[in-house]
Design a protein around this motif. Sequence first.
Motif, PDB file in Angstrom:
ATOM      1  N   THR A  99       5.249  -9.327  -8.461  1.00 41.64           N
ATOM      2  CA  THR A  99       4.642  -9.729  -7.196  1.00 41.64           C
ATOM      3  C   THR A  99       4.756  -8.617  -6.156  1.00 41.64           C
ATOM      4  OG1 THR A  99       5.137 -12.045  -7.667  1.00 41.64           O
ATOM      5  CG2 THR A  99       4.695 -11.471  -5.365  1.00 41.64           C
ATOM      6  N   ILE A 100       5.918  -7.986  -6.070  1.00 42.41           N
ATOM      7  CA  ILE A 100       6.110  -6.885  -5.120  1.00 42.41           C
ATOM      8  C   ILE A 100       5.147  -5.748  -5.436  1.00 42.41           C
ATOM      9  CG2 ILE A 100       7.723  -5.066  -4.407  1.00 42.41           C
ATOM     10  CD1 ILE A 100       9.944  -7.222  -4.611  1.00 42.41           C
ATOM     11  N   ASN A 101       5.021  -5.406  -6.700  1.00 43.83           N
ATOM     12  CA  ASN A 101       4.096  -4.330  -7.090  1.00 43.83           C
ATOM     13  C   ASN A 101       2.663  -4.668  -6.719  1.00 43.83           C
ATOM     14  OD1 ASN A 101       6.118  -2.665  -8.063  1.00 43.83           O
ATOM     15  ND2 ASN A 101       5.939  -3.415 -10.163  1.00 43.83           N
ATOM     16  N   ALA A 102       2.257  -5.923  -6.910  1.00 43.56           N
ATOM     17  CA  ALA A 102       0.900  -6.346  -6.544  1.00 43.56           C
ATOM     18  C   ALA A 102       0.690  -6.242  -5.033  1.00 43.56           C
ATOM     19  CB  ALA A 102       0.645  -7.768  -7.036  1.00 43.56           C
ATOM     20  N   CYS A 103       1.711  -6.631  -4.258  1.00 44.25           N
ATOM     21  CA  CYS A 103       1.612  -6.539  -2.798  1.00 44.25           C
ATOM     22  C   CYS A 103       1.495  -5.084  -2.353  1.00 44.25           C
ATOM     23  CB  CYS A 103       2.836  -7.192  -2.142  1.00 44.25           C
ATOM     24  SG  CYS A 103       2.921  -8.983  -2.339  1.00 44.25           S
ATOM     25  N   ARG A 104       2.284  -4.209  -2.976  1.00 43.40           N
ATOM     26  CA  ARG A 104       2.231  -2.785  -2.623  1.00 43.40           C
ATOM     27  C   ARG A 104       0.878  -2.187  -2.973  1.00 43.40           C
ATOM     28  NH1 ARG A 104       8.290  -1.344  -4.776  1.00 43.40           N
ATOM     29  NH2 ARG A 104       9.380  -1.803  -2.835  1.00 43.40           N
ATOM     30  N   GLU A 105       0.298  -2.604  -4.087  1.00 46.24           N
ATOM     31  CA  GLU A 105      -1.026  -2.102  -4.483  1.00 46.24           C
ATOM     32  C   GLU A 105      -2.089  -2.473  -3.460  1.00 46.24           C
ATOM     33  OE1 GLU A 105      -1.991  -3.364  -8.458  1.00 46.24           O
ATOM     34  OE2 GLU A 105      -0.260  -2.330  -9.313  1.00 46.24           O
ATOM     35  N   LYS A 106      -1.897  -3.600  -2.785  1.00 50.73           N
ATOM     36  CA  LYS A 106      -2.838  -4.030  -1.745  1.00 50.73           C
ATOM     37  C   LYS A 106      -2.539  -3.403  -0.395  1.00 50.73           C
ATOM     38  CE  LYS A 106      -5.489  -6.825  -4.037  1.00 50.73           C
ATOM     39  NZ  LYS A 106      -6.891  -6.537  -4.244  1.00 50.73           N
ATOM     40  N   GLY A 107      -1.433  -2.613  -0.326  1.00 55.10           N
ATOM     41  CA  GLY A 107      -1.127  -1.890   0.903  1.00 55.10           C
ATOM     42  C   GLY A 107      -0.051  -2.511   1.770  1.00 55.10           C
ATOM     43  N   ALA A 108       0.583  -3.585   1.308  1.00 53.55           N
ATOM     44  CA  ALA A 108       1.646  -4.203   2.108  1.00 53.55           C
ATOM     45  C   ALA A 108       2.862  -3.288   2.153  1.00 53.55           C
ATOM     46  CB  ALA A 108       2.034  -5.555   1.514  1.00 53.55           C
ATOM     47  N   THR A 109       3.480  -3.225   3.331  1.00 53.11           N
ATOM     48  CA  THR A 109       4.696  -2.420   3.473  1.00 53.11           C
ATOM     49  C   THR A 109       5.905  -3.232   2.987  1.00 53.11           C
ATOM     50  OG1 THR A 109       5.185  -3.204   5.700  1.00 53.11           O
ATOM     51  CG2 THR A 109       3.736  -1.261   5.505  1.00 53.11           C
ATOM     52  N   ASP A 110       6.992  -2.531   2.704  1.00 52.77           N
ATOM     53  CA  ASP A 110       8.209  -3.230   2.281  1.00 52.77           C
ATOM     54  C   ASP A 110       8.677  -4.204   3.353  1.00 52.77           C
ATOM     55  OD1 ASP A 110       8.095  -1.834  -0.070  1.00 52.77           O
ATOM     56  OD2 ASP A 110       9.890  -0.618   0.290  1.00 52.77           O
ATOM     57  N   SER A 111       8.532  -3.818   4.615  1.00 54.92           N
ATOM     58  CA  SER A 111       8.928  -4.687   5.717  1.00 54.92           C
ATOM     59  C   SER A 111       8.085  -5.968   5.724  1.00 54.92           C
ATOM     60  CB  SER A 111       8.781  -3.951   7.051  1.00 54.92           C
ATOM     61  OG  SER A 111       9.143  -4.787   8.116  1.00 54.92           O
ATOM     62  N   GLU A 112       6.789  -5.831   5.532  1.00 53.45           N
ATOM     63  CA  GLU A 112       5.912  -7.010   5.490  1.00 53.45           C
ATOM     64  C   GLU A 112       6.273  -7.919   4.314  1.00 53.45           C
ATOM     65  OE1 GLU A 112       1.774  -5.291   7.414  1.00 53.45           O
ATOM     66  OE2 GLU A 112       2.325  -4.689   5.370  1.00 53.45           O
ATOM     67  N   ILE A 113       6.596  -7.310   3.187  1.00 47.64           N
ATOM     68  CA  ILE A 113       6.973  -8.087   2.001  1.00 47.64           C
ATOM     69  C   ILE A 113       8.274  -8.835   2.258  1.00 47.64           C
ATOM     70  CG2 ILE A 113       7.673  -7.933  -0.423  1.00 47.64           C
ATOM     71  CD1 ILE A 113       5.755  -5.462  -0.614  1.00 47.64           C
ATOM     72  N   ARG A 114       9.264  -8.154   2.853  1.00 49.75           N
ATOM     73  CA  ARG A 114      10.552  -8.795   3.147  1.00 49.75           C
ATOM     74  C   ARG A 114      10.374  -9.979   4.096  1.00 49.75           C
ATOM     75  NH1 ARG A 114      12.218  -3.577   4.005  1.00 49.75           N
ATOM     76  NH2 ARG A 114      13.272  -2.693   2.217  1.00 49.75           N
ATOM     77  N   ILE A 115       9.592  -9.789   5.144  1.00 47.66           N
ATOM     78  CA  ILE A 115       9.374 -10.854   6.128  1.00 47.66           C
ATOM     79  C   ILE A 115       8.686 -12.040   5.465  1.00 47.66           C
ATOM     80  CG2 ILE A 115       8.070 -11.478   8.206  1.00 47.66           C
ATOM     81  CD1 ILE A 115       8.657  -8.542   9.179  1.00 47.66           C
ATOM     82  N   ALA A 116       7.645 -11.769   4.682  1.00 46.20           N
ATOM     83  CA  ALA A 116       6.947 -12.852   3.996  1.00 46.20           C
ATOM     84  C   ALA A 116       7.880 -13.587   3.037  1.00 46.20           C
ATOM     85  CB  ALA A 116       5.733 -12.307   3.249  1.00 46.20           C
ATOM     86  N   PHE A 117       8.688 -12.831   2.288  1.00 43.50           N
ATOM     87  CA  PHE A 117       9.627 -13.436   1.341  1.00 43.50           C
ATOM     88  C   PHE A 117      10.628 -14.326   2.081  1.00 43.50           C
ATOM     89  CE2 PHE A 117      13.458 -13.489  -1.288  1.00 43.50           C
ATOM     90  CZ  PHE A 117      12.938 -13.870  -2.513  1.00 43.50           C
TER      91      PHE A 117
END
Length: 129
Positions: A99-117
């Motif tokens: 899921t993290i890899n898919a989010c990064r491929e779409k351009g999400a930053t690590d910070s955005e991923i952490r907040i969403a998680f």
Amino acid sequence: MEIVIDIDAEEPLFAQLMAEIKRAVSAGGINPGDALPSIRQLANDLNLNNKTVAKAYQLLERDKVIITKGYRGTFVHPDARKNMDFDLNAWVAGQINQTINACREKGATDSEIRIAFANIMQNKPTAGE
């Protein structure tokens, strides 16, 4: 069944206990259907807190390595050897990694991923809901 717990090890005590029980099942030291000591008895035998043993038993039951039959006690699950092959923690890590890899491929930053998680884990609504 001999259980060895190293209180000075970095691995949590409940994880050591789980590993020891799984080792005993794998080696044939305990067999499907065999009774295990009660939480209180095992905690006393190993000089551990009851909650530590209870947590190990709960996770082993979740993984279908042991089965609790109410007041009759705790037993080795009939399919314990087969069920030990599945590592839930590794599976969860793999799913999250995909899921993290898919989010990064779409351009999400690590910070955005952490907040969403964090929001999802706390059942907070996310943008778009």
